[in-house]
Design a protein around this motif. Structure first.
Motif, PDB file in Angstrom:
ATOM      1  N   ARG A 152     -16.300  61.340  79.936  1.00 38.36           N
ATOM      2  CA  ARG A 152     -17.195  61.369  81.104  1.00 38.36           C
ATOM      3  C   ARG A 152     -18.467  60.602  80.797  1.00 38.36           C
ATOM      4  N   ASP A 153     -19.184  60.219  81.858  1.00 38.96           N
ATOM      5  CA  ASP A 153     -20.498  59.632  81.654  1.00 38.96           C
ATOM      6  C   ASP A 153     -21.546  60.743  81.674  1.00 38.96           C
ATOM      7  N   ALA A 154     -22.812  60.383  81.504  1.00 46.62           N
ATOM      8  CA  ALA A 154     -23.868  61.385  81.392  1.00 46.62           C
ATOM      9  C   ALA A 154     -24.059  62.184  82.668  1.00 46.62           C
ATOM     10  N   LEU A 155     -23.579  61.635  83.794  1.00 45.74           N
ATOM     11  CA  LEU A 155     -23.696  62.350  85.056  1.00 45.74           C
ATOM     12  C   LEU A 155     -22.516  63.279  85.296  1.00 45.74           C
ATOM     13  N   GLY A 156     -21.581  63.296  84.357  1.00 44.35           N
ATOM     14  CA  GLY A 156     -20.421  64.162  84.497  1.00 44.35           C
ATOM     15  C   GLY A 156     -19.255  63.534  85.225  1.00 44.35           C
ATOM     16  N   THR A 157     -19.374  62.261  85.555  1.00 43.04           N
ATOM     17  CA  THR A 157     -18.298  61.576  86.266  1.00 43.04           C
ATOM     18  C   THR A 157     -17.209  61.154  85.290  1.00 43.04           C
ATOM     19  N   ALA A 158     -15.967  61.427  85.628  1.00 44.33           N
ATOM     20  CA  ALA A 158     -14.854  61.068  84.761  1.00 44.33           C
ATOM     21  C   ALA A 158     -14.729  59.555  84.648  1.00 44.33           C
ATOM     22  N   LEU A 159     -14.492  59.081  83.440  1.00 36.07           N
ATOM     23  CA  LEU A 159     -14.268  57.659  83.203  1.00 36.07           C
ATOM     24  C   LEU A 159     -12.765  57.413  83.160  1.00 36.07           C
ATOM     25  N   ALA A 160     -12.229  56.910  84.252  1.00 32.41           N
ATOM     26  CA  ALA A 160     -10.798  56.624  84.330  1.00 32.41           C
ATOM     27  C   ALA A 160     -10.494  55.268  83.716  1.00 32.41           C
ATOM     28  N   ALA A 161      -9.272  55.107  83.265  1.00 33.19           N
ATOM     29  CA  ALA A 161      -8.758  53.827  82.765  1.00 33.19           C
ATOM     30  C   ALA A 161      -9.523  53.305  81.564  1.00 33.19           C
ATOM     31  N   ALA A 162     -10.058  54.205  80.761  1.00 30.40           N
ATOM     32  CA  ALA A 162     -10.686  53.804  79.502  1.00 30.40           C
ATOM     33  C   ALA A 162      -9.638  53.864  78.392  1.00 30.40           C
ATOM     34  N   VAL A 163      -9.673  52.885  77.491  1.00 28.74           N
ATOM     35  CA  VAL A 163      -8.768  52.897  76.348  1.00 28.74           C
ATOM     36  C   VAL A 163      -9.339  53.825  75.277  1.00 28.74           C
ATOM     37  N   VAL A 164      -8.515  54.726  74.772  1.00 24.62           N
ATOM     38  CA  VAL A 164      -8.885  55.588  73.653  1.00 24.62           C
ATOM     39  C   VAL A 164      -8.091  55.114  72.441  1.00 24.62           C
ATOM     40  N   SER A 172     -11.187  58.563  63.774  1.00 25.89           N
ATOM     41  CA  SER A 172     -12.201  57.892  64.597  1.00 25.89           C
ATOM     42  C   SER A 172     -11.604  57.560  65.959  1.00 25.89           C
ATOM     43  N   LEU A 173     -12.387  57.793  66.989  1.00 30.18           N
ATOM     44  CA  LEU A 173     -11.969  57.522  68.359  1.00 30.18           C
ATOM     45  C   LEU A 173     -12.914  56.486  68.952  1.00 30.18           C
ATOM     46  N   THR A 174     -12.362  55.351  69.355  1.00 28.12           N
ATOM     47  CA  THR A 174     -13.146  54.325  70.018  1.00 28.12           C
ATOM     48  C   THR A 174     -12.801  54.347  71.499  1.00 28.12           C
ATOM     49  N   ILE A 175     -13.804  54.605  72.328  1.00 21.59           N
ATOM     50  CA  ILE A 175     -13.625  54.584  73.781  1.00 21.59           C
ATOM     51  C   ILE A 175     -14.010  53.188  74.249  1.00 21.59           C
ATOM     52  N   ARG A 176     -13.081  52.498  74.892  1.00 22.44           N
ATOM     53  CA  ARG A 176     -13.285  51.080  75.168  1.00 22.44           C
ATOM     54  C   ARG A 176     -12.997  50.768  76.630  1.00 22.44           C
ATOM     55  N   ARG A 177     -13.901  49.999  77.224  1.00 22.99           N
ATOM     56  CA  ARG A 177     -13.692  49.440  78.563  1.00 22.99           C
ATOM     57  C   ARG A 177     -14.123  47.988  78.527  1.00 22.99           C
ATOM     58  N   GLY A 178     -13.149  47.093  78.601  1.00 23.66           N
ATOM     59  CA  GLY A 178     -13.474  45.683  78.459  1.00 23.66           C
ATOM     60  C   GLY A 178     -14.080  45.439  77.094  1.00 23.66           C
ATOM     61  N   GLY A 219      -8.262  47.100  77.488  1.00 26.22           N
ATOM     62  CA  GLY A 219      -7.965  47.749  78.759  1.00 26.22           C
ATOM     63  C   GLY A 219      -7.829  46.803  79.924  1.00 26.22           C
ATOM     64  N   GLN A 220      -7.468  45.555  79.668  1.00 25.15           N
ATOM     65  CA  GLN A 220      -7.320  44.571  80.740  1.00 25.15           C
ATOM     66  C   GLN A 220      -5.988  43.856  80.606  1.00 25.15           C
ATOM     67  N   MET A 221      -5.403  43.503  81.727  1.00 23.56           N
ATOM     68  CA  MET A 221      -4.244  42.624  81.701  1.00 23.56           C
ATOM     69  C   MET A 221      -4.714  41.196  81.393  1.00 23.56           C
TER      70      MET A 221
END
Length: 656
Positions: free
Chosen positions: A55-67, A99-105, A220-222
């Motif tokens: 989630r982000d700091a506002l509590g919104t779920a982060l969809a489609a993130a690579v773990v 270790s967990l890397t959360i990645r978006r682009g 996380g991208q085609m």
């Protein structure tokens, strides 16, 4: 690589230990663990399950993130995507720190979680709003480590990636801004044997397309459609083809099997294996590193990665070898004159002094590097310029046409050119591919230290030592058994029929121990009327073939020049018209091709699918000593998940 953190991200992770006793790269069957221990003598580590929500700091779920999960102690690695509620689950994680890397682009955030057998560990990470964080880690490694994928294949297990929970809605990830450039490639269509009985093309041993596409998938991208060159995907992997006999440069082998994505068609696999050279027989090397140190090379996935890569190559050199280092930005400079390869301290010091900044006069650097290579020329040795760049030339000669003509002029001196592409955002893939092609060399994209080791250490002979120049293939099809065909990939390597016997026509080079694979989709007689664009003819009916050579499907001819000779040598191989079950090498090659066809949105491969390609690859890992095939399976699973984000694409017909 410096990467900005997604601002104000919050990762809540609960690690729940499960009973499974096999790594993620092995089938979930309980019987896998005893078999692993029995065949390898290694006790599988205790494992657990990691599940959590991003989630982000506002509590919104982060969809489609690579773990991306890594257990450094064992080399285990897994990756998955978060669902629309930000949830993910990874099973069979080894105990200890993961270790967990959360990645978006290109944006990522790193966190560590402790997996303890018999206990549940909960870890929460909060990044203050407005406080971006930079990471000093090197670029993302490929999705494998040496130990566990190899153990998995020996145990007969089936690697797989962790599956995301639920479905990610389309449009979850906005496309990043990019100045990368790729040459357009239109997929080849079917050709009727009555019209074109001969198929002629140049070999291609470049691998950049696959490792570059891997970079997109891991983020996380085609990959862009034109970034996927099918033949480079297939030829990224080595294949266990029969070795040449005696002093022969090559040995050709073929298999005819059913086409996996079109059961009414057949698939012809043509494999060419080059002669390997023992390290003790390798010729002396005269290498010139030509390094782009312009302002565009400042990020850690560029110049720092190049420096580490060159150190790896330097460590393989001996006193017989020589090396020089040339840099270019707004100006050009010889940083290290030709130096014996055993003076590694001096060479490493020169590499460490490289700093980025300024514009990019690539043409000036190329001319200076070739001059340095000519000055240190070793008769009978390997004389090569190794260009490391993102391809962003903006000073001096910048036109791709002028640059390639410059390379063609320089190659006449007997000095070849290899290209190492690096970086993201402004990669000029089309330019780099053209330079390597015209320079009688190969083009690799380096996205990690592991890829650098693969190209410059593990496969240094195939990368640097040329055993054959201007290698061309020509296949003649027998109309008795083939109504039509199409070559899968190699669109920008096609040659005219008359080019095959013309020794003045340039073609690709093959390095020591290299394997080259080509796949043909075969349309049997009686199926041609169903091809796109088929038109019945009134006057031009195809005559019935005679009975001569009735049991032959085709003849494969290979023409090449020895490195020190100007006249070509011809080898031929006949293909029996007998359909057999696909062997391991053919099954894996067809799986890679099918996945690439899907990502290219090939209009004629309507029956191809990522799940089918993944299943076939899982069953065709073979020995896989480096874990590269297991890595492909993970990537294919990830691409399948990413595919659910994409809006439906209309299939277009294509004239043969």
């Amino acid at each position: 690589m410096h990467r900005l953190l997604v601002a104000a991200s919050l990762v809540a992770i609960s690690a729940m230990v499960a009973y499974a006793a096999v790594p993620l790269g092995v089938s979930s069957r309980v019987s896998g663990a005893p078999r692993l221990e029995a065949q390898t003598g290694v006790r599988p580590p205790a494992t657990g399950t990691i599940s959590g929500v991003v989630r982000d700091a506002l509590g919104t779920a982060l969809a489609a993130a690579v773990v991306d999960a890594v257990h450094e102690a064992s080399g285990w690695r897994a990756l998955t995507l978060t669902d629309r509620e930000g949830r993910f689950r990874i099973e069979r994680a080894p105990t200890g720190e993961v270790s967990l890397t959360i990645r978006r682009g290109s944006l990522e955030h790193l966190h560590a979680v402790q997996v303890t057998a018999g206990r549940t560990t909960v870890a929460t990470l909060t990044t203050p709003t407005g406080a971006p964080q930079e990471f000093a880690s090197m670029p993302t490694a490929p999705l494998f480590r040496n130990q566990l994928p190899r153990m998995a294949s020996e145990a007969g297990g089936v690697p797989h990636a962790a599956r995301p929970i639920g479905v990610v809605p389309p449009g979850s990830i906005p496309p990043p801004l990019s100045m990368e450039s790729y040459a357009r490639i239109d997929p080849s269509g079917y050709r009727r044997v009555a019209d074109a009985p001969l198929s002629t093309f140049s070999v291609d041993v470049d691998t950049a397309s696959y490792s570059n596409a891997r970079r997109f998938l891991v983020e996380g991208q085609m990959p862009p459609v034109d970034a996927v060159r099918v033949e480079e995907w297939i030829n990224y992997f080595p294949y266990a083809y029969p070795s040449p006999d005696g002093d022969d440069a090559f040995r050709v082998s073929t298999v005819l099997t059913a086409c996996p994505w079109n059961p009414s068609h057949q698939l012809l696999r043509v494999g060419v294996r080059g002669r390997a050279l023992p390290r003790t027989s390798a010729p002396a090397r005269n290498l010139v590193f030509l390094v782009d140190v312009s302002g565009s090379m400042m990020s850690r996935d560029k110049l720092p990665l190049v420096q580490s890569s060159l150190r790896m190559l330097t460590d393989q050199l001996t006193a017989r070898d020589r090396i020089a280092l040339v840099v270019y930005a707004g100006r050009t400079e010889v940083v290290l004159p030709s130096t014996p390869g055993d003076q590694q301290g001096r060479i490493h010091d020169a590499i460490a002094r490289l700093q980025g900044g300024g514009s990019t006069n690539g043409a000036g650097g190329i001319q200076l590097a070739y001059r340095a290579a000519r000055d240190g020329f070793i008769p009978g040795g390997v004389n090569r310029v190794v260009l490391a760049t993102d391809g962003d030339f903006n000073v001096g000669v910048t036109s791709p046409g002028e640059l390639t003509r410059l390379i063609e002029q320089e190659r006449a001196s007997g000095v070849f050119l290899s290209v190492l592409g690096v970086g993201r955002g402004n990669l000029k893939d089309a330019t780099l591919e053209a330079l390597a092609d015209r320079g009688n060399g190969n083009y690799a994209y380096v996205d990690s230290l592991q890829e650098a080791r693969r190209v410059l250490v593990e496969q240094v002979g195939a990368t640097l030592v040329t055993i054959a120049r201007d290698v061309k293939l020509q296949v003649e099809f027998n109309p008795r058994h083939v109504a039509a065909y199409r070559l899968i990939g190699y669109e920008n390597r096609a040659l005219q029929t008359e080019d095959f016997a013309d020794d003045r026509k340039d073609a690709g080079e093959i390095g020591a121990g290299h394997t080259v694979t080509a796949l043909y989709e075969i349309v049997p007689p009686g199926q041609a009327s169903q091809l796109p664009g088929a038109t019945p003819l009134r006057y031009q009916q195809t005559p019935a073939p005679g009975r001569d050579h009735g049991e032959e499907l085709a003849t494969v001819s290979v023409r090449h020049k020895r490195p020190d000779q100007g006249a070509s040598v011809l080898q031929s191989h006949t293909v029996a018209a007998r359909v057999t079950a696909a062997d391991t090498e053919t099954a894996f090659a067809s799986a890679v091709a099918e996945a690439a066809l899907v990502l290219r949105h090939d209009p004629l491969a309507t029956g191809a699918s990522l799940p089918a390609a993944t299943r076939r690859a899982e069953g065709a890992l073979g020995r896989d000593p480096g874990g590269w095939r297991a890595e492909f399976v993970r990537l294919a699973h990830l691409a399948t998940s990413l595919q659910s984000f994409q809006p439906p694409r209309r299939q277009e017909s294509s004239e043969p």
